[in-house]
Design a protein around this motif. Structure first.
Motif, mmCIF file in Angstrom:
data_model
loop_
_atom_site.group_PDB
_atom_site.id
_atom_site.type_symbol
_atom_site.label_atom_id
_atom_site.label_comp_id
_atom_site.label_asym_id
_atom_site.label_seq_id
_atom_site.Cartn_x
_atom_site.Cartn_y
_atom_site.Cartn_z
ATOM 1 N N HIS A 122 -18.390 29.157 4.148
ATOM 2 C CA HIS A 122 -16.836 30.128 4.510
ATOM 3 C C HIS A 122 -16.937 31.703 3.320
ATOM 4 O O HIS A 122 -15.727 32.186 3.123
ATOM 5 C CB HIS A 122 -15.583 29.273 4.351
ATOM 6 N N ASP A 123 -18.387 31.783 3.455
ATOM 7 C CA ASP A 123 -18.759 33.366 2.168
ATOM 8 C C ASP A 123 -18.083 33.235 1.068
ATOM 9 O O ASP A 123 -17.504 34.342 0.001
ATOM 10 C CB ASP A 123 -18.125 34.999 2.849
ATOM 11 N N LEU A 124 -18.226 31.798 0.448
ATOM 12 C CA LEU A 124 -17.546 31.961 -0.476
ATOM 13 C C LEU A 124 -18.387 32.042 -2.006
ATOM 14 O O LEU A 124 -19.500 32.261 -2.146
ATOM 15 C CB LEU A 124 -16.943 30.214 -1.207
ATOM 16 N N ALA A 125 -17.760 32.874 -2.847
ATOM 17 C CA ALA A 125 -18.648 33.764 -3.994
ATOM 18 C C ALA A 125 -18.560 32.880 -5.471
ATOM 19 O O ALA A 125 -17.953 33.007 -6.018
ATOM 20 C CB ALA A 125 -17.524 34.741 -4.899
ATOM 21 N N VAL A 126 -19.162 31.491 -4.654
ATOM 22 C CA VAL A 126 -19.616 30.407 -5.997
ATOM 23 C C VAL A 126 -19.784 30.551 -7.127
ATOM 24 O O VAL A 126 -19.732 30.189 -7.617
ATOM 25 C CB VAL A 126 -20.822 29.105 -4.828
ATOM 26 N N ALA A 127 -21.516 31.899 -6.951
ATOM 27 C CA ALA A 127 -22.061 31.862 -8.803
ATOM 28 C C ALA A 127 -21.439 32.761 -9.132
ATOM 29 O O ALA A 127 -20.645 32.009 -10.363
ATOM 30 C CB ALA A 127 -23.413 32.452 -7.764
ATOM 31 N N ASP A 128 -20.270 33.779 -8.465
ATOM 32 C CA ASP A 128 -19.227 34.249 -8.928
ATOM 33 C C ASP A 128 -18.124 33.846 -9.312
ATOM 34 O O ASP A 128 -17.664 33.507 -11.116
ATOM 35 C CB ASP A 128 -18.580 35.168 -8.671
ATOM 36 N N PRO A 151 -18.493 39.681 -0.720
ATOM 37 C CA PRO A 151 -17.755 40.639 0.256
ATOM 38 C C PRO A 151 -18.643 41.092 1.447
ATOM 39 O O PRO A 151 -20.039 40.460 1.503
ATOM 40 C CB PRO A 151 -18.226 42.036 -0.924
ATOM 41 N N SER A 152 -18.312 41.000 2.375
ATOM 42 C CA SER A 152 -18.906 41.449 3.424
ATOM 43 C C SER A 152 -20.490 42.338 3.947
ATOM 44 O O SER A 152 -20.370 43.200 3.153
ATOM 45 C CB SER A 152 -18.139 41.895 4.351
ATOM 46 N N THR A 153 -20.869 41.937 4.230
ATOM 47 C CA THR A 153 -22.266 42.598 3.886
ATOM 48 C C THR A 153 -22.978 42.990 5.689
ATOM 49 O O THR A 153 -23.507 44.080 5.845
ATOM 50 C CB THR A 153 -23.142 41.849 4.118
ATOM 51 N N ASP A 154 -21.728 42.890 6.748
ATOM 52 C CA ASP A 154 -21.390 43.402 7.642
ATOM 53 C C ASP A 154 -20.771 44.812 8.126
ATOM 54 O O ASP A 154 -21.081 45.415 8.989
ATOM 55 C CB ASP A 154 -21.158 42.467 8.866
ATOM 56 N N GLY A 155 -20.771 45.690 7.561
ATOM 57 C CA GLY A 155 -20.029 46.737 7.337
ATOM 58 C C GLY A 155 -18.738 46.781 7.743
ATOM 59 O O GLY A 155 -17.578 47.944 7.818
ATOM 60 N N ALA A 156 -17.969 45.668 7.001
ATOM 61 C CA ALA A 156 -16.841 45.117 8.180
ATOM 62 C C ALA A 156 -15.731 45.836 7.076
ATOM 63 O O ALA A 156 -16.522 45.267 5.641
ATOM 64 C CB ALA A 156 -15.798 43.596 8.305
#
Length: 156
Positions: A122-128, A151-156
């Motif tokens: 779910h695009d969770l920022a687990v490491a952060d 953060p989204s990497t698809d430009g959205a």
């Protein structure tokens, strides 16, 4: 004198008293933070967006309730993830209440649970989130968590 407990329609005990921003019960009749509807079921994206909104607004206890609802309705393979996220939110709640022992315990438990999901579903920022949960300043300063999602990497 015995005070009757609040009960739901099935007769189960519940606490219908209003709560403050950190989830503490207020005196009967006091206005508090609105509670979540019973049986709340949101998609993972909706859950994370609502939890983030609540965290950003300074309501970690309410974010915990949203994440707890996701934990209770999640597929078996994701329950530990959602439980861990809920524990992180309530760990922050304890830090803000001044309960250092409870904060450290819940942040550690939550971090241990979400660490199992290093791929960040779910695009969770687990490491952060892990770095935040294990940073002693989180408890001593009541630091808010980083964004739940990468953060989204698809430009959205």
């Amino acid at each position: 004198m015995t005070v009757d407990r609040d009960r739901d329609e099935l007769g189960r005990p519940r606490n219908a008293r209003a709560r403050d921003a950190l989830g503490r019960p207020l005196p009967r009749g006091a206005a508090g933070i609105p509670s979540l509807p019973d049986g709340l079921v949101l998609s993972p994206a909706e859950t994370l967006a609502e939890a983030q909104r609540l965290l950003d607004s300074g309501y970690p206890f309410q974010a915990h309730e949203v994440l707890e609802a996701a934990w209770k309705s999640a597929p078996v393979g994701e329950r530990e993830l959602w439980q861990g996220l809920a524990q992180l939110a309530v760990g922050l709640t304890h830090a803000l209440r001044g309960n250092t022992t409870g904060a450290v315990t819940l942040l550690d438990r939550g971090a241990d649970r979400i660490a199992r999901y290093s791929d960040g579903p779910h695009d969770l920022a687990v490491a952060d989130l892990l770095a935040w949960a294990r940073d002693p300043r989180t408890v001593s300063e009541g630091r808010p968590p980083p964004p739940l999602r990468r953060p989204s990497t698809d430009g959205a």
